[in-house]
Write a protein that holds these residues in place. Structure first.
Motif, PDB file in Angstrom:
ATOM      1  N   GLY A 130      31.746  39.613  36.420  1.00  0.00           N
ATOM      2  CA  GLY A 130      33.047  39.174  36.896  1.00  0.00           C
ATOM      3  C   GLY A 130      33.492  37.823  36.377  1.00  0.00           C
ATOM      4  O   GLY A 130      34.597  37.369  36.689  1.00  0.00           O
ATOM      5  N   HIS A 131      32.683  37.175  35.559  1.00  0.00           N
ATOM      6  CA  HIS A 131      32.989  35.824  35.072  1.00  0.00           C
ATOM      7  C   HIS A 131      33.718  35.810  33.738  1.00  0.00           C
ATOM      8  O   HIS A 131      34.115  34.741  33.268  1.00  0.00           O
ATOM      9  CB  HIS A 131      31.694  35.012  34.946  1.00  0.00           C
ATOM     10  N   GLY A 132      33.881  36.978  33.119  1.00  0.00           N
ATOM     11  CA  GLY A 132      34.533  37.058  31.811  1.00  0.00           C
ATOM     12  C   GLY A 132      33.497  37.143  30.707  1.00  0.00           C
ATOM     13  O   GLY A 132      32.898  36.130  30.336  1.00  0.00           O
ATOM     14  N   ILE A 133      33.276  38.328  30.170  1.00  0.00           N
ATOM     15  CA  ILE A 133      32.153  38.568  29.283  1.00  0.00           C
ATOM     16  C   ILE A 133      32.215  37.746  28.002  1.00  0.00           C
ATOM     17  O   ILE A 133      31.186  37.271  27.504  1.00  0.00           O
ATOM     18  CB  ILE A 133      32.036  40.073  28.964  1.00  0.00           C
ATOM     19  N   THR A 134      33.401  37.516  27.457  1.00  0.00           N
ATOM     20  CA  THR A 134      33.518  36.783  26.201  1.00  0.00           C
ATOM     21  C   THR A 134      33.104  35.333  26.365  1.00  0.00           C
ATOM     22  O   THR A 134      32.305  34.795  25.578  1.00  0.00           O
ATOM     23  CB  THR A 134      34.965  36.862  25.669  1.00  0.00           C
ATOM     24  N   HIS A 135      33.618  34.679  27.387  1.00  0.00           N
ATOM     25  CA  HIS A 135      33.270  33.274  27.628  1.00  0.00           C
ATOM     26  C   HIS A 135      31.819  33.122  28.082  1.00  0.00           C
ATOM     27  O   HIS A 135      31.139  32.154  27.715  1.00  0.00           O
ATOM     28  CB  HIS A 135      34.212  32.670  28.669  1.00  0.00           C
ATOM     29  N   THR A 175      33.588  29.423  41.563  1.00  0.00           N
ATOM     30  CA  THR A 175      34.241  29.009  42.802  1.00  0.00           C
ATOM     31  C   THR A 175      35.561  29.762  42.904  1.00  0.00           C
ATOM     32  O   THR A 175      36.405  29.658  42.024  1.00  0.00           O
ATOM     33  CB  THR A 175      34.499  27.492  42.824  1.00  0.00           C
ATOM     34  N   LEU A 176      35.710  30.524  43.970  1.00  0.00           N
ATOM     35  CA  LEU A 176      36.941  31.299  44.174  1.00  0.00           C
ATOM     36  C   LEU A 176      37.860  30.530  45.112  1.00  0.00           C
ATOM     37  O   LEU A 176      37.463  30.153  46.223  1.00  0.00           O
ATOM     38  CB  LEU A 176      36.611  32.669  44.774  1.00  0.00           C
ATOM     39  N   GLU A 177      39.087  30.289  44.639  1.00  0.00           N
ATOM     40  CA  GLU A 177      40.064  29.513  45.395  1.00  0.00           C
ATOM     41  C   GLU A 177      41.381  30.271  45.545  1.00  0.00           C
ATOM     42  O   GLU A 177      41.744  31.082  44.696  1.00  0.00           O
ATOM     43  CB  GLU A 177      40.380  28.196  44.681  1.00  0.00           C
ATOM     44  N   TYR A 230      26.451  40.398  44.323  1.00  0.00           N
ATOM     45  CA  TYR A 230      26.737  41.106  43.070  1.00  0.00           C
ATOM     46  C   TYR A 230      28.111  41.789  43.142  1.00  0.00           C
ATOM     47  O   TYR A 230      28.920  41.696  42.218  1.00  0.00           O
ATOM     48  CB  TYR A 230      25.705  42.203  42.812  1.00  0.00           C
ATOM     49  N   GLU A 231      28.338  42.507  44.248  1.00  0.00           N
ATOM     50  CA  GLU A 231      29.582  43.264  44.365  1.00  0.00           C
ATOM     51  C   GLU A 231      30.792  42.347  44.428  1.00  0.00           C
ATOM     52  O   GLU A 231      31.828  42.615  43.796  1.00  0.00           O
ATOM     53  CB  GLU A 231      29.551  44.157  45.607  1.00  0.00           C
ATOM     54  N   LEU A 232      30.681  41.254  45.171  1.00  0.00           N
ATOM     55  CA  LEU A 232      31.816  40.333  45.281  1.00  0.00           C
ATOM     56  C   LEU A 232      32.194  39.773  43.912  1.00  0.00           C
ATOM     57  O   LEU A 232      33.381  39.680  43.571  1.00  0.00           O
ATOM     58  CB  LEU A 232      31.492  39.197  46.244  1.00  0.00           C
ATOM     59  N   LEU A 233      31.201  39.398  43.128  1.00  0.00           N
ATOM     60  CA  LEU A 233      31.483  38.852  41.802  1.00  0.00           C
ATOM     61  C   LEU A 233      32.111  39.897  40.885  1.00  0.00           C
ATOM     62  O   LEU A 233      33.102  39.630  40.195  1.00  0.00           O
ATOM     63  CB  LEU A 233      30.199  38.326  41.164  1.00  0.00           C
ATOM     64  N   CYS A 234      31.556  41.092  40.897  1.00  0.00           N
ATOM     65  CA  CYS A 234      31.993  42.123  39.954  1.00  0.00           C
ATOM     66  C   CYS A 234      33.350  42.730  40.295  1.00  0.00           C
ATOM     67  O   CYS A 234      33.996  43.323  39.429  1.00  0.00           O
ATOM     68  CB  CYS A 234      30.948  43.225  39.871  1.00  0.00           C
ATOM     69  N   GLN A 235      33.775  42.608  41.554  1.00  0.00           N
ATOM     70  CA  GLN A 235      35.035  43.243  41.926  1.00  0.00           C
ATOM     71  C   GLN A 235      36.239  42.302  41.859  1.00  0.00           C
ATOM     72  O   GLN A 235      37.356  42.692  42.219  1.00  0.00           O
ATOM     73  CB  GLN A 235      34.930  43.862  43.320  1.00  0.00           C
TER      74      GLN A 235
END
Length: 365
Positions: free
Chosen positions: A40-45, A238-240, A350-355
């Motif tokens: 969920g963080h952006g695979i390229t970066h 960090t989710l804002e 895991y699920e929170l990040l990936c969704q």
């Protein structure tokens, strides 16, 4: 540009966590697991931030191709392998390494001929030691391994692998049993080996073979049930979001869909511009923590597609547009573990990040 919800990605923390993996298993090479859009963080970066890893592991060919465009010479392992000759051709075109986990794959290789893949392709031969998902059964793996060796006409370019099922519970004996099965079957084989995931890296030193596969730990999340033990990992995401309304309600007023939550007193309630349409968990229950103005408060009522409501009764200084931290660290350094939020939603980090959805802007720092 104005924003409503965003995820701040700490690239230095990614690199720090990779170094933790390297220091914990100093004699092993590291595969950085960057599947599911880099958790969920952006695979390229994420791939660029983890360039110091010895290779990348992804789930699908599509992910592998995306990574290959920016990393022409990096080892890229596709954990699901291939399912037909068309996919096999893509492995050759993009110089990808497959996981070999079934007799069907062996048949595809044999049918396709000796030049189906490049001569320097590494085949990661997987045995099922207890996960019950992908891999050859213990009683058929040697026969299947011999079949792969015959196809290759060589005993090189093969790495032996398996996957832990219960390593997130440090007291569970299943992991010890899996390591024993793995070692016993391949006792007389000199191939490189890998079995350790993040939990194996941090909790089971006897699983540190030639390669380790670092996944969730790279993103600053503990792989264990006791998340308060951080292993010096640093939070990456960090989710804002922002406060878009401040409402004053009377005792007895209902909040949100279904009217399931009723104000126990006169109180101030804030509306935050985030919901399950952004990836925030709909299952999050009343009491799930958030941070605003440096103070921890809580969710009330149901999560909607685009909004949540939070209790502002104990917070004096509130401004419209104020930043609300859903997990991670706020500007004052106050932390909110994603594992705690996941627990309130009856799920895992895991699920929170990936969704996290595309509506959330990823901001790299």
């Amino acid at each position: 540009m104005s924003w409503t919800s965003r995820a701040l990605i700490n690239c230095a923390a990614l690199q720090h966590n990779l170094n933790i993996a390297k220091k914990t298993a100093p004699n092993s090479k590291v595969l950085a697991v960057i599947k599911s859009n880099g958790y969920g963080h952006g695979i390229t970066h994420v791939a660029q931030s983890l360039i110091a890893a010895d290779g990348f592991a992804v789930a699908s060919i599509q992910e592998a191709i995306l990574v290959r465009k920016n990393h022409p010479s990096k080892t890229i392992l596709v954990l699901q392998g291939f399912i037909d000759s068309r996919e096999l051709a893509l492995f050759k075109q993009y110089k990808l390494n497959p996981v070999i986990h079934s007799k069907a794959q062996l048949a595809i290789l044999e049918f396709s001929g000796s030049k189906a893949l490049s001569s320097d392709t590494v085949y990661w031969f997987k045995i099922d030691t207890g996960m019950g998902r992908l891999g050859f059964a213990a009683d058929e793996c040697i026969t299947s391994l011999n079949r792969l060796e015959k196809y290759l006409n060589s005993k090189s370019n093969i790495i032996l692998m398996s996957h832990f099922a219960n390593a997130d519970d440090i007291t569970d004996k299943t992991t010890n049993n899996q390591i024993k099965i793995f070692n016993d079957i391949f006792l007389n084989y000199n191939y490189q080996k890998t079995i350790a995931n993040s939990a194996g890296i941090l909790g089971w030193s006897e699983s540190h073979f030639d390669w380790i596969r670092a996944g969730i730990m790279l993103y600053g999340v503990s792989p264990f049930n006791n998340y308060e033990q951080t292993y010096n990992l640093q939070t990456v995401m960090t989710l804002e979001s922002r406060l878009i309304a401040i409402n004053h309600h009377k005792k007895g007023d209902t909040i949100g869909y279904g009217g399931g939550w009723r104000c126990p007193k006169d109180m101030t309630i804030g509306v935050v511009s985030i919901g399950y349409g952004d990836g925030y968990p709909r299952q999050a229950k009343t009491g799930t923590p958030v941070i605003i103005a440096g103070i921890k408060t809580s969710l009330i009522g149901r999560v909607s597609m685009d909004m949540i409501c939070i209790d502002l009764s104990s917070i004096d200084k509130i401004e419209l547009g104020g930043i609300v931290t859903l997990w991670g660290s706020d500007l004052e350094g106050n932390g909110l573990a994603i594992e705690e939020v996941a627990g309130c939603a009856n799920t895992i980090a895991y699920e929170l990040l990936c969704q996290i959805t595309k509506r959330v802007e990823l901001v790299y720092q």
